[in-house]
Design a protein around this motif. Sequence first.
Motif, PDB file in Angstrom:
ATOM      1  N   ALA A  55      19.814 -17.409  71.830  1.00  0.00           N
ATOM      2  CA  ALA A  55      21.275 -17.280  71.851  1.00  0.00           C
ATOM      3  C   ALA A  55      21.878 -17.952  73.084  1.00  0.00           C
ATOM      4  O   ALA A  55      22.967 -18.523  73.024  1.00  0.00           O
ATOM      5  CB  ALA A  55      21.668 -15.801  71.817  1.00  0.00           C
ATOM      6  N   ALA A  56      21.167 -17.904  74.213  1.00  0.00           N
ATOM      7  CA  ALA A  56      21.675 -18.506  75.441  1.00  0.00           C
ATOM      8  C   ALA A  56      21.514 -20.024  75.460  1.00  0.00           C
ATOM      9  O   ALA A  56      22.357 -20.732  76.029  1.00  0.00           O
ATOM     10  CB  ALA A  56      20.949 -17.898  76.644  1.00  0.00           C
ATOM     11  N   ASP A  57      20.442 -20.535  74.822  1.00  0.00           N
ATOM     12  CA  ASP A  57      20.169 -21.984  74.833  1.00  0.00           C
ATOM     13  C   ASP A  57      19.479 -22.367  73.528  1.00  0.00           C
ATOM     14  O   ASP A  57      18.258 -22.535  73.482  1.00  0.00           O
ATOM     15  CB  ASP A  57      19.288 -22.336  76.032  1.00  0.00           C
ATOM     16  N   PRO A  58      20.218 -22.528  72.431  1.00  0.00           N
ATOM     17  CA  PRO A  58      19.621 -22.808  71.120  1.00  0.00           C
ATOM     18  C   PRO A  58      18.796 -24.096  71.093  1.00  0.00           C
ATOM     19  O   PRO A  58      17.748 -24.152  70.449  1.00  0.00           O
ATOM     20  CB  PRO A  58      20.836 -22.909  70.185  1.00  0.00           C
ATOM     21  N   VAL A  59      19.243 -25.125  71.780  1.00  0.00           N
ATOM     22  CA  VAL A  59      18.555 -26.420  71.730  1.00  0.00           C
ATOM     23  C   VAL A  59      17.276 -26.398  72.571  1.00  0.00           C
ATOM     24  O   VAL A  59      16.224 -26.863  72.132  1.00  0.00           O
ATOM     25  CB  VAL A  59      19.494 -27.541  72.219  1.00  0.00           C
ATOM     26  N   GLY A  60      17.353 -25.848  73.754  1.00  0.00           N
ATOM     27  CA  GLY A  60      16.195 -25.850  74.656  1.00  0.00           C
ATOM     28  C   GLY A  60      15.466 -24.536  74.700  1.00  0.00           C
ATOM     29  O   GLY A  60      14.940 -24.156  75.755  1.00  0.00           O
ATOM     30  N   LYS A  61      15.379 -23.817  73.587  1.00  0.00           N
ATOM     31  CA  LYS A  61      14.825 -22.466  73.586  1.00  0.00           C
ATOM     32  C   LYS A  61      13.362 -22.425  74.030  1.00  0.00           C
ATOM     33  O   LYS A  61      12.941 -21.503  74.737  1.00  0.00           O
ATOM     34  CB  LYS A  61      14.973 -21.826  72.209  1.00  0.00           C
ATOM     35  N   LEU A  62      12.553 -23.429  73.619  1.00  0.00           N
ATOM     36  CA  LEU A  62      11.138 -23.410  73.972  1.00  0.00           C
ATOM     37  C   LEU A  62      10.937 -23.526  75.478  1.00  0.00           C
ATOM     38  O   LEU A  62      10.220 -22.729  76.094  1.00  0.00           O
ATOM     39  CB  LEU A  62      10.391 -24.535  73.256  1.00  0.00           C
ATOM     40  N   SER A  63      11.569 -24.531  76.089  1.00  0.00           N
ATOM     41  CA  SER A  63      11.412 -24.716  77.532  1.00  0.00           C
ATOM     42  C   SER A  63      12.073 -23.581  78.307  1.00  0.00           C
ATOM     43  O   SER A  63      11.558 -23.143  79.339  1.00  0.00           O
ATOM     44  CB  SER A  63      12.002 -26.060  77.950  1.00  0.00           C
ATOM     45  N   ALA A  64      13.205 -23.075  77.813  1.00  0.00           N
ATOM     46  CA  ALA A  64      13.884 -21.983  78.497  1.00  0.00           C
ATOM     47  C   ALA A  64      13.050 -20.701  78.449  1.00  0.00           C
ATOM     48  O   ALA A  64      12.931 -19.981  79.455  1.00  0.00           O
ATOM     49  CB  ALA A  64      15.259 -21.736  77.875  1.00  0.00           C
ATOM     50  N   PHE A  65      12.446 -20.433  77.288  1.00  0.00           N
ATOM     51  CA  PHE A  65      11.599 -19.253  77.165  1.00  0.00           C
ATOM     52  C   PHE A  65      10.380 -19.371  78.073  1.00  0.00           C
ATOM     53  O   PHE A  65       9.969 -18.404  78.733  1.00  0.00           O
ATOM     54  CB  PHE A  65      11.158 -19.076  75.712  1.00  0.00           C
ATOM     55  N   LEU A 114      19.077  -3.424  82.806  1.00  0.00           N
ATOM     56  CA  LEU A 114      19.655  -4.636  83.385  1.00  0.00           C
ATOM     57  C   LEU A 114      19.380  -5.845  82.505  1.00  0.00           C
ATOM     58  O   LEU A 114      20.278  -6.672  82.264  1.00  0.00           O
ATOM     59  CB  LEU A 114      19.079  -4.864  84.786  1.00  0.00           C
ATOM     60  N   LEU A 115      18.152  -5.965  81.998  1.00  0.00           N
ATOM     61  CA  LEU A 115      17.800  -7.085  81.122  1.00  0.00           C
ATOM     62  C   LEU A 115      18.662  -7.098  79.867  1.00  0.00           C
ATOM     63  O   LEU A 115      19.041  -8.166  79.367  1.00  0.00           O
ATOM     64  CB  LEU A 115      16.316  -7.008  80.745  1.00  0.00           C
ATOM     65  N   GLY A 116      18.979  -5.918  79.342  1.00  0.00           N
ATOM     66  CA  GLY A 116      19.805  -5.847  78.147  1.00  0.00           C
ATOM     67  C   GLY A 116      21.218  -6.360  78.348  1.00  0.00           C
ATOM     68  O   GLY A 116      21.874  -6.784  77.392  1.00  0.00           O
ATOM     69  N   TRP A 117      21.700  -6.338  79.582  1.00  0.00           N
ATOM     70  CA  TRP A 117      23.047  -6.817  79.876  1.00  0.00           C
ATOM     71  C   TRP A 117      23.102  -8.339  80.015  1.00  0.00           C
ATOM     72  O   TRP A 117      24.186  -8.930  79.918  1.00  0.00           O
ATOM     73  CB  TRP A 117      23.557  -6.181  81.178  1.00  0.00           C
ATOM     74  N   MET A 118      21.982  -8.986  80.225  1.00  0.00           N
ATOM     75  CA  MET A 118      21.977 -10.408  80.543  1.00  0.00           C
ATOM     76  C   MET A 118      22.202 -11.277  79.301  1.00  0.00           C
ATOM     77  O   MET A 118      21.695 -10.967  78.224  1.00  0.00           O
ATOM     78  CB  MET A 118      20.656 -10.792  81.208  1.00  0.00           C
ATOM     79  N   SER A 119      22.940 -12.370  79.484  1.00  0.00           N
ATOM     80  CA  SER A 119      23.231 -13.267  78.362  1.00  0.00           C
ATOM     81  C   SER A 119      23.045 -14.731  78.714  1.00  0.00           C
ATOM     82  O   SER A 119      23.263 -15.602  77.870  1.00  0.00           O
ATOM     83  CB  SER A 119      24.678 -13.050  77.875  1.00  0.00           C
ATOM     84  N   THR A 120      22.634 -15.040  79.946  1.00  0.00           N
ATOM     85  CA  THR A 120      22.363 -16.416  80.350  1.00  0.00           C
ATOM     86  C   THR A 120      20.878 -16.563  80.657  1.00  0.00           C
ATOM     87  O   THR A 120      20.173 -15.566  80.906  1.00  0.00           O
ATOM     88  CB  THR A 120      23.173 -16.806  81.598  1.00  0.00           C
ATOM     89  N   VAL A 121      20.391 -17.796  80.652  1.00  0.00           N
ATOM     90  CA  VAL A 121      18.976 -18.026  80.944  1.00  0.00           C
ATOM     91  C   VAL A 121      18.642 -17.542  82.352  1.00  0.00           C
ATOM     92  O   VAL A 121      17.604 -16.905  82.574  1.00  0.00           O
ATOM     93  CB  VAL A 121      18.633 -19.521  80.779  1.00  0.00           C
TER      94      VAL A 121
END
Length: 421
Positions: A55-65, A114-121
């Motif tokens: 949800a935060a980075d649909p295109v770069g999800k693999l590298s972001a994860f 705290l993790l549940g509140w986060m929405s950015t990488v």
Amino acid sequence: MTITSGRDGRDGRGAAGARTGPLGALLGAMFLFNVAGYAAVGAALQVLLPSQVEAADPVGKLSAFGLVTGVSAIASVCVPPIVGALSDRTRGRWGRRSPWILYGGVATLASLVLLGWMSTVAGLLIGWFLVQGTVNIGLNILIAVVADQVPKDRRGLASTVGGLGVPVGSLAGTVAGAQIHSALLAYTLFGVVFLAASVLLALLSRERLTGAESAERVPLRVQFGSALAGLRSRDYAWAFSSRAVMFLGYFAVSSFNLYILSDYIRLPAGLDPKDALALQVTVQTVSLVIGTIIAGPLADRLRRHKLFVLISSLMVTVSVALPLVSPTWTQQLAAAVIGGVGFGAYLSVDQALVTLVLPAAEDSGRDLGVFHIALNAPQVVAPFGGSLVVAHLGGYPALFVTGGLLALVGALMILRVRSVR
């Protein structure tokens, strides 16, 4: 609570204190604690965190994860030996381990919320870093409790009971994580359950310290500087290396299960990837329970822990590489069965094996804390390395080859362990 040199009297099991309750109650609390802990970790790694990253980075999800989980390796690697060393030298009316179990439960709940509140990488990286650091406080201390309070001829049983909590927790977490659509709500529920399990285990693992205790305080720099001293022991070092490399291969593939089901496996019409993941984990869990129940007591009876670790590791190797044969749903379920049995057998025996090759009983918390790194670090390092393999070395087939080779090397390394006491 005070921290001392920890060189006090030992009872017949090599522990500094005696159990204050029946072994059965302690084993039950260990099981529930592992269920709660691995439910939180499993839900996060398999469903919640990948969905948040996408949800935060649909295109770069693999590298972001891979980035989010890879950086968290720092917490996963550093916390267990530090907490283990400190717990070895903790003195108080609650014993050595119970206070740290309770502290870890409280801190884990706060980190999950705290993790549940986060929405950015960047926010997810910070949140997951804190979760990895806090949840591993108790999960590491649990292994030290086994070394402290469980007789050697019952450690296979203890490993089986504790090991069963891993698949049951992972299954419960994955299924619940797929059904609860609010990440914040899911993380909060997992955190509350984990705290409750922490309180129960802290009460039942409370020690009655015996023997003369030194009041001498040991500087933290000295304690931390000696954290890796146990790796000078040959058999312990090979057991550690075998576990770390085998798990690195396994998690290099399993960390991407949701993405693999979405982008690589040909699923039957109408089967959603999240539902497929829940079904796959269910099949694997049933198989894992079978492997766990059989291997632990049988290894105790035959006294062949190393052989069981080798065979189970080879089964995990086969399951990791099996999707190369055909990217079908049937093949994926077959891999889940083979890997489940092998992984269950491994979890039920490997922990018992390491308690038999510990360098020194007085530093069991420290050395088992280091050994816990061999389970946790691969879980957070593997997604980072795996994302690079998928992106630059040939996609998911290259990932299966890499994971299979690493798991095979890790399996063969256990043969270097010579003396199992």
